[in-house]
Design an enzyme around this catalytic site. Sequence first.
Site, PDB file in Angstrom:
ATOM      1  N   THR A 263      35.777  45.415  26.953  1.00 19.63           N
ATOM      2  CA  THR A 263      36.451  45.555  28.248  1.00 19.63           C
ATOM      3  C   THR A 263      37.703  46.403  28.071  1.00 19.63           C
ATOM      4  O   THR A 263      38.575  46.072  27.267  1.00 19.63           O
ATOM      5  CB  THR A 263      36.836  44.172  28.805  1.00 19.63           C
ATOM      6  OG1 THR A 263      35.637  43.412  28.962  1.00 19.63           O
ATOM      7  CG2 THR A 263      37.545  44.285  30.139  1.00 19.63           C
TER       8      THR A 263
ATOM      9  N   HIS B 120      37.761  45.011  37.099  1.00 14.42           N
ATOM     10  CA  HIS B 120      38.227  43.733  36.548  1.00 14.42           C
ATOM     11  C   HIS B 120      38.494  42.737  37.686  1.00 14.42           C
ATOM     12  O   HIS B 120      39.471  41.980  37.683  1.00 14.42           O
ATOM     13  CB  HIS B 120      39.489  43.936  35.710  1.00 14.42           C
ATOM     14  CG  HIS B 120      39.629  42.947  34.587  1.00 14.42           C
ATOM     15  ND1 HIS B 120      39.550  43.293  33.269  1.00 14.42           N
ATOM     16  CD2 HIS B 120      39.851  41.606  34.597  1.00 14.42           C
ATOM     17  CE1 HIS B 120      39.724  42.217  32.508  1.00 14.42           C
ATOM     18  NE2 HIS B 120      39.903  41.185  33.301  1.00 14.42           N
TER      19      HIS B 120
ATOM     20  N   ARG C 186      33.870  35.535  40.032  1.00  9.82           N
ATOM     21  CA  ARG C 186      34.387  34.393  40.805  1.00  9.82           C
ATOM     22  C   ARG C 186      33.262  33.517  41.363  1.00  9.82           C
ATOM     23  O   ARG C 186      33.411  32.296  41.425  1.00  9.82           O
ATOM     24  CB  ARG C 186      35.275  34.895  41.939  1.00  9.82           C
ATOM     25  CG  ARG C 186      36.572  35.521  41.417  1.00  9.82           C
ATOM     26  CD  ARG C 186      37.404  36.048  42.560  1.00  9.82           C
ATOM     27  NE  ARG C 186      38.629  36.659  42.108  1.00  9.82           N
ATOM     28  CZ  ARG C 186      38.746  37.932  41.714  1.00  9.82           C
ATOM     29  NH1 ARG C 186      37.688  38.723  41.702  1.00  9.82           N
ATOM     30  NH2 ARG C 186      39.920  38.408  41.325  1.00  9.82           N
TER      31      ARG C 186
HETATM   32  C1  LIG Z   1      39.759  34.386  36.489  1.00 11.39           C
HETATM   33  C2  LIG Z   1      39.153  35.612  35.895  1.00 11.39           C
HETATM   34  C3  LIG Z   1      39.174  35.806  34.514  1.00 11.39           C
HETATM   35  C4  LIG Z   1      38.607  36.956  33.959  1.00 11.39           C
HETATM   36  N1  LIG Z   1      38.597  37.109  32.596  1.00 11.39           N
HETATM   37  C5  LIG Z   1      37.953  38.178  32.049  1.00 11.39           C
HETATM   38  C6  LIG Z   1      37.811  38.299  30.638  1.00 11.39           C
HETATM   39  O1  LIG Z   1      38.283  37.470  29.874  1.00 11.39           O
HETATM   40  N2  LIG Z   1      37.139  39.374  30.167  1.00 11.39           N
HETATM   41  C7  LIG Z   1      36.594  40.334  30.993  1.00 11.39           C
HETATM   42  O2  LIG Z   1      35.990  41.293  30.519  1.00 11.39           O
HETATM   43  N3  LIG Z   1      36.717  40.233  32.330  1.00 11.39           N
HETATM   44  C8  LIG Z   1      37.354  39.179  32.872  1.00 11.39           C
HETATM   45  N4  LIG Z   1      37.415  39.045  34.232  1.00 11.39           N
HETATM   46  C9  LIG Z   1      36.738  40.048  35.086  1.00 11.39           C
HETATM   47  C10 LIG Z   1      35.291  39.634  35.349  1.00 11.39           C
HETATM   48  O3  LIG Z   1      34.495  39.752  34.196  1.00 11.39           O
HETATM   49  C11 LIG Z   1      34.665  40.520  36.427  1.00 11.39           C
HETATM   50  O4  LIG Z   1      34.910  41.867  36.111  1.00 11.39           O
HETATM   51  C12 LIG Z   1      35.161  40.225  37.840  1.00 11.39           C
HETATM   52  O5  LIG Z   1      35.423  38.844  38.022  1.00 11.39           O
HETATM   53  C13 LIG Z   1      34.124  40.680  38.848  1.00 11.39           C
HETATM   54  O6  LIG Z   1      34.589  40.507  40.148  1.00 11.39           O
HETATM   55  P1  LIG Z   1      34.185  39.237  41.050  1.00 11.39           P
HETATM   56  O7  LIG Z   1      35.021  38.113  40.585  1.00 11.39           O
HETATM   57  O8  LIG Z   1      34.515  39.698  42.432  1.00 11.39           O
HETATM   58  O9  LIG Z   1      32.720  38.970  40.846  1.00 11.39           O
HETATM   59  C14 LIG Z   1      38.019  37.927  34.805  1.00 11.39           C
HETATM   60  C15 LIG Z   1      37.988  37.724  36.195  1.00 11.39           C
HETATM   61  C16 LIG Z   1      38.537  36.579  36.738  1.00 11.39           C
HETATM   62  C17 LIG Z   1      38.475  36.387  38.232  1.00 11.39           C
END
Ligand SMILES: Cc1cc2nc3c(=O)[nH]c(=O)nc-3n(C[C@H](O)[C@H](O)[C@H](O)COP(=O)(O)O)c2cc1C
Length: 391
Positions: free
Chosen positions: A158, A280, A335
């Site tokens: 990422t 993200h 989410r």
């Molecule tokens: C609370 C939270 C924590 C996240 N932690 C990470 C992570 O540790 N590594 C990562 O690659 N993406 C992380 N993400 C991004 C998610 O992998 C993803 O890109 C994103 O949630 C997609 O959007 P959506 O929540 O609308 O489905 C995080 C997102 C959220 C909401």
Amino acid sequence: MASTRDWFETVAEAQVRAKRRLPRSVYLALVAGSEKGLTSSDNVQAFDELGFRPHVADLPGKRELGTTVMGQDVALPVLISPTGVQAVHPDGEVAVARGAAAEGTAMGLSSYASKPVEEVIAANPKTFFQLYWSGDRDTLLGRAERAKAAGAQGLIVTLDWTFSSRRDWGAPPIPEKVDVKAALQFAPEVLRKPRWLATFLRSGSIPDLTVPNLPLGGAPAPTFFGAYYEWMTTPPPRWEDIAWLREQWNGPFMLKGICRPDDARRAVDAGVSALSVSTHGGNNLDGTPGAIRSLPGVVDAVGDQIEVLLDGGIRRGSDVVKAMALGAKAVMIGRAYLWGLAAGGERGVANVLNVLRQGIDSTLLGLGRASVHDLTRDDVIVPPGFTRDWS
Ligand SMILES: Cc1cc2nc3c(=O)[nH]c(=O)nc-3n(C[C@H](O)[C@H](O)[C@H](O)COP(=O)(O)O)c2cc1C
């Protein structure tokens, strides 16, 4: 099927239940977008601008939803996006892995997850391990090799997380460690959510906010803030660093967080086998267009060379179909499954995936498509100005 106590019929209902169940700070950490939240809102709202072009006769009696992503067969084109969240449910990512396995799909496990990669892969062998660019090359490789030894089927790197964590509405407080001081600070909001507290107490654990997938050679797990500090003080990678790690990994390798066609081309040059068009979840540079707006440009640039996925804003099966019609091989969700996890543990995660599966199926039916592989841009109406010109 209408919602019951044990079943929710939409992702929106899962969100309502998550909000009801989680302490305020935990819930806010899930919905958070950076700064004004422009990108996190646009991730969702952009889907509303896309229309469908349905057929009404000669519709297929059966629809095929299965596909292959990073070498793994999945029963539906929806994968679990890695999230580093510690306090939603005591079974954490193990419950997510079980829910995903029950619905026949793959899991992305965050290096900031609360459960060790070995336990998660035991629950779902179709697991990809996610790394941030944090620590020196030996450290990065050590973490990747630990995941590979545990059975990880692919690596996700990422890149789209900078330091833009300021939130106009006030970021939720996260304690450095869980001690008496933190317990007293959070007691008022935790006591207002007795079911969340009871679930943790029944499991015999409390969220300890450590990250067990970072230490090597049996060292103790650092706190989330310790991990964050390491990442903040690591020089950002160059494309040659990505190419180096990709070569070391020697298996399916995804870059997550690409929005621009020129970056997508560089990712291909670095040898990646997949990428996810992603913002993200709106937690990177606020003002970046919703991910779906950037998808067609990236697909046009590299879609015939590598697998292009999308994550960001998926809340219903029809969103998945829109993304696939615009060229995504599959999507990942964040989410949506976290709300399912909060609402019902592993069953809640499976419930969310099931809701999406049904939504994909009925949208395919309405479009007259027998398979997700048959979707084309002709299936959606894209209004002028929808996509962004990145060239
Ligand atoms: C609370 C939270 C924590 C996240 N932690 C990470 C992570 O540790 N590594 C990562 O690659 N993406 C992380 N993400 C991004 C998610 O992998 C993803 O890109 C994103 O949630 C997609 O959007 P959506 O929540 O609308 O489905 C995080 C997102 C959220 C909401």
